[in-house]
Design a protein around this motif. Structure first.
Motif, PDB file in Angstrom:
ATOM      1  N   GLU A  19      54.699   8.740  62.027  1.00  0.00           N
ATOM      2  CA  GLU A  19      54.431   8.087  63.307  1.00  0.00           C
ATOM      3  C   GLU A  19      53.396   8.875  64.109  1.00  0.00           C
ATOM      4  OE1 GLU A  19      58.390   8.029  64.843  1.00  0.00           O
ATOM      5  OE2 GLU A  19      58.838   6.090  63.952  1.00  0.00           O
ATOM      6  N   ALA A  20      53.503  10.202  64.082  1.00  0.00           N
ATOM      7  CA  ALA A  20      52.520  11.045  64.771  1.00  0.00           C
ATOM      8  C   ALA A  20      51.143  10.893  64.115  1.00  0.00           C
ATOM      9  CB  ALA A  20      52.976  12.503  64.752  1.00  0.00           C
ATOM     10  N   LYS A  21      51.116  10.858  62.786  1.00  0.00           N
ATOM     11  CA  LYS A  21      49.845  10.689  62.073  1.00  0.00           C
ATOM     12  C   LYS A  21      49.239   9.311  62.368  1.00  0.00           C
ATOM     13  CE  LYS A  21      49.915  13.234  57.884  1.00  0.00           C
ATOM     14  NZ  LYS A  21      50.307  13.202  56.456  1.00  0.00           N
ATOM     15  N   TRP A  22      50.084   8.284  62.440  1.00  0.00           N
ATOM     16  CA  TRP A  22      49.597   6.936  62.744  1.00  0.00           C
ATOM     17  C   TRP A  22      48.953   6.924  64.125  1.00  0.00           C
ATOM     18  CZ3 TRP A  22      48.202   2.898  60.149  1.00  0.00           C
ATOM     19  CH2 TRP A  22      48.001   1.682  60.806  1.00  0.00           C
ATOM     20  N   PHE A  23      49.589   7.559  65.109  1.00  0.00           N
ATOM     21  CA  PHE A  23      49.000   7.644  66.448  1.00  0.00           C
ATOM     22  C   PHE A  23      47.601   8.263  66.380  1.00  0.00           C
ATOM     23  CE2 PHE A  23      47.921  10.233  70.110  1.00  0.00           C
ATOM     24  CZ  PHE A  23      47.889   9.266  71.108  1.00  0.00           C
ATOM     25  N   LEU A  24      47.452   9.363  65.640  1.00  0.00           N
ATOM     26  CA  LEU A  24      46.151  10.019  65.549  1.00  0.00           C
ATOM     27  C   LEU A  24      45.126   9.171  64.792  1.00  0.00           C
ATOM     28  CD1 LEU A  24      47.202  13.741  65.070  1.00  0.00           C
ATOM     29  CD2 LEU A  24      46.101  12.697  67.072  1.00  0.00           C
ATOM     30  N   ALA A  25      45.568   8.405  63.804  1.00  0.00           N
ATOM     31  CA  ALA A  25      44.642   7.516  63.092  1.00  0.00           C
ATOM     32  C   ALA A  25      44.135   6.418  64.030  1.00  0.00           C
ATOM     33  CB  ALA A  25      45.324   6.913  61.870  1.00  0.00           C
ATOM     34  N   LEU A  26      45.018   5.857  64.833  1.00  0.00           N
ATOM     35  CA  LEU A  26      44.603   4.845  65.809  1.00  0.00           C
ATOM     36  C   LEU A  26      43.643   5.446  66.828  1.00  0.00           C
ATOM     37  CD1 LEU A  26      47.978   3.013  66.532  1.00  0.00           C
ATOM     38  CD2 LEU A  26      46.179   2.349  64.929  1.00  0.00           C
ATOM     39  N   ARG A  27      43.978   6.643  67.289  1.00  0.00           N
ATOM     40  CA  ARG A  27      43.125   7.343  68.254  1.00  0.00           C
ATOM     41  C   ARG A  27      41.744   7.614  67.667  1.00  0.00           C
ATOM     42  NH1 ARG A  27      42.601  12.743  68.549  1.00  0.00           N
ATOM     43  NH2 ARG A  27      41.677  13.584  70.397  1.00  0.00           N
ATOM     44  N   TRP A  28      41.692   8.001  66.388  1.00  0.00           N
ATOM     45  CA  TRP A  28      40.422   8.260  65.716  1.00  0.00           C
ATOM     46  C   TRP A  28      39.546   7.012  65.771  1.00  0.00           C
ATOM     47  CZ3 TRP A  28      37.983   6.102  61.467  1.00  0.00           C
ATOM     48  CH2 TRP A  28      36.935   6.839  60.906  1.00  0.00           C
ATOM     49  N   CYS A  29      40.127   5.864  65.452  1.00  0.00           N
ATOM     50  CA  CYS A  29      39.371   4.600  65.485  1.00  0.00           C
ATOM     51  C   CYS A  29      38.935   4.241  66.899  1.00  0.00           C
ATOM     52  CB  CYS A  29      40.221   3.453  64.936  1.00  0.00           C
ATOM     53  SG  CYS A  29      40.511   3.495  63.170  1.00  0.00           S
ATOM     54  N   GLU A  30      39.856   4.341  67.835  1.00  0.00           N
ATOM     55  CA  GLU A  30      39.579   3.922  69.210  1.00  0.00           C
ATOM     56  C   GLU A  30      38.490   4.752  69.877  1.00  0.00           C
ATOM     57  OE1 GLU A  30      43.461   4.151  70.987  1.00  0.00           O
ATOM     58  OE2 GLU A  30      43.784   2.007  70.707  1.00  0.00           O
ATOM     59  N   GLN A  31      38.364   6.008  69.513  1.00  0.00           N
ATOM     60  CA  GLN A  31      37.389   6.883  70.158  1.00  0.00           C
ATOM     61  C   GLN A  31      35.948   6.602  69.726  1.00  0.00           C
ATOM     62  OE1 GLN A  31      38.750  10.880  69.407  1.00  0.00           O
ATOM     63  NE2 GLN A  31      39.873  10.935  71.324  1.00  0.00           N
ATOM     64  N   LEU A  32      35.781   5.900  68.627  1.00  0.00           N
ATOM     65  CA  LEU A  32      34.433   5.643  68.131  1.00  0.00           C
ATOM     66  C   LEU A  32      33.794   4.487  68.890  1.00  0.00           C
ATOM     67  CD1 LEU A  32      35.151   5.957  64.311  1.00  0.00           C
ATOM     68  CD2 LEU A  32      33.950   7.605  65.762  1.00  0.00           C
ATOM     69  N   ASP A  33      32.488   4.609  69.150  1.00  0.00           N
ATOM     70  CA  ASP A  33      31.777   3.524  69.813  1.00  0.00           C
ATOM     71  C   ASP A  33      31.159   2.550  68.806  1.00  0.00           C
ATOM     72  OD1 ASP A  33      29.834   5.193  68.850  1.00  0.00           O
ATOM     73  OD2 ASP A  33      28.749   5.397  70.749  1.00  0.00           O
ATOM     74  N   ARG A  34      31.325   2.829  67.534  1.00  0.00           N
ATOM     75  CA  ARG A  34      30.858   1.916  66.482  1.00  0.00           C
ATOM     76  C   ARG A  34      32.087   1.334  65.778  1.00  0.00           C
ATOM     77  NH1 ARG A  34      28.360   7.079  63.727  1.00  0.00           N
ATOM     78  NH2 ARG A  34      30.293   8.025  63.071  1.00  0.00           N
ATOM     79  N   PRO A  35      31.921   0.218  65.070  1.00  0.00           N
ATOM     80  CA  PRO A  35      33.064  -0.422  64.424  1.00  0.00           C
ATOM     81  C   PRO A  35      33.801   0.526  63.475  1.00  0.00           C
ATOM     82  CG  PRO A  35      31.181  -1.898  64.411  1.00  0.00           C
ATOM     83  CD  PRO A  35      30.683  -0.564  64.892  1.00  0.00           C
ATOM     84  N   ALA A  36      35.143   0.476  63.558  1.00  0.00           N
ATOM     85  CA  ALA A  36      35.997   1.299  62.706  1.00  0.00           C
ATOM     86  C   ALA A  36      37.352   0.621  62.567  1.00  0.00           C
ATOM     87  CB  ALA A  36      36.167   2.694  63.297  1.00  0.00           C
ATOM     88  N   GLY A  37      38.027   0.923  61.464  1.00  0.00           N
ATOM     89  CA  GLY A  37      39.349   0.356  61.264  1.00  0.00           C
ATOM     90  C   GLY A  37      40.107   1.084  60.174  1.00  0.00           C
ATOM     91  N   ILE A  38      41.352   0.651  59.988  1.00  0.00           N
ATOM     92  CA  ILE A  38      42.231   1.214  58.970  1.00  0.00           C
ATOM     93  C   ILE A  38      42.518   0.116  57.958  1.00  0.00           C
ATOM     94  CG2 ILE A  38      44.463   2.280  58.500  1.00  0.00           C
ATOM     95  CD1 ILE A  38      44.458   3.205  61.469  1.00  0.00           C
ATOM     96  N   LEU A  39      42.088   0.349  56.724  1.00  0.00           N
ATOM     97  CA  LEU A  39      42.229  -0.619  55.638  1.00  0.00           C
ATOM     98  C   LEU A  39      43.444  -0.236  54.804  1.00  0.00           C
ATOM     99  CD1 LEU A  39      40.866  -3.032  54.143  1.00  0.00           C
ATOM    100  CD2 LEU A  39      39.592  -1.325  52.833  1.00  0.00           C
ATOM    101  N   ASN A  40      44.364  -1.193  54.591  1.00  0.00           N
ATOM    102  CA  ASN A  40      45.568  -0.880  53.819  1.00  0.00           C
ATOM    103  C   ASN A  40      45.475  -1.403  52.386  1.00  0.00           C
ATOM    104  OD1 ASN A  40      46.306  -3.636  53.814  1.00  0.00           O
ATOM    105  ND2 ASN A  40      47.671  -3.397  55.553  1.00  0.00           N
ATOM    106  N   TYR A  41      46.511  -1.131  51.602  1.00  0.00           N
ATOM    107  CA  TYR A  41      46.528  -1.477  50.184  1.00  0.00           C
ATOM    108  C   TYR A  41      46.470  -2.984  49.931  1.00  0.00           C
ATOM    109  CZ  TYR A  41      51.439  -2.742  50.680  1.00  0.00           C
ATOM    110  OH  TYR A  41      52.604  -3.347  51.065  1.00  0.00           O
TER     111      TYR A  41
END
Length: 137
Positions: free
Chosen positions: A41-63
């Motif tokens: 859950e802590a890692k998921w928060f940081l992954a979301l934060r990583w995406c949100e901080q970028l000013d260019r398109p970003a996302g998390i792609l799952n299996y």
């Protein structure tokens, strides 16, 4: 009685996770008292934060080839324009071949347009395996 005893401190995607008596804290969380029961859950928060901080398109792609999360810049250009459905499974398979934390640049071509994407292989929760962080390069 231990109160917020620290056992482990480590970095993940530019953030810091600290284990405490009741779980895990993320130092960069806007609520400093927030404790996550699971490390994932802590890692998921940081992954979301990583995406949100970028000013260019970003996302998390799952299996499943789905963007489990994408940022505001992706929303502005459109989820399918940022990462067309056609390429999602291929990009995820490439992620599986990468060592954890490593990245690869991938060029996507659609008609007369092309774009360069960076794909980073990470594992948030070992129960579900890897995910790919994808951002416009």
């Amino acid at each position: 009685m231990m109160n917020d005893a620290v056992g482990t401190i480590f970095g993940f995607l530019g953030g810091t996770i600290v284990s405490c008596e009741n779980g895990y804290r993320v130092l960069e969380h806007p609520n400093p008292k927030r404790v996550y029961c699971r490390l994932s859950e802590a890692k998921w928060f940081l992954a979301l934060r990583w995406c949100e901080q970028l000013d260019r398109p970003a996302g998390i792609l799952n299996y499943e080839g789905q963007l489990a999360f994408y940022n505001a810049a992706s929303l502005r250009v459109g989820e399918d324009k940022f990462l067309p459905q056609y390429y999602r499974h291929q990009l995820f398979r490439e992620c599986l071949d990468l060592p954890l934390g490593q990245s690869v640049l991938h060029s996507l071509s659609q008609g007369d347009q092309s774009q360069l994407l960076q794909v980073i292989s990470i594992e948030i929760d070992p129960r579900f395996g890897r995910v790919a962080l994808v951002r416009a390069a």
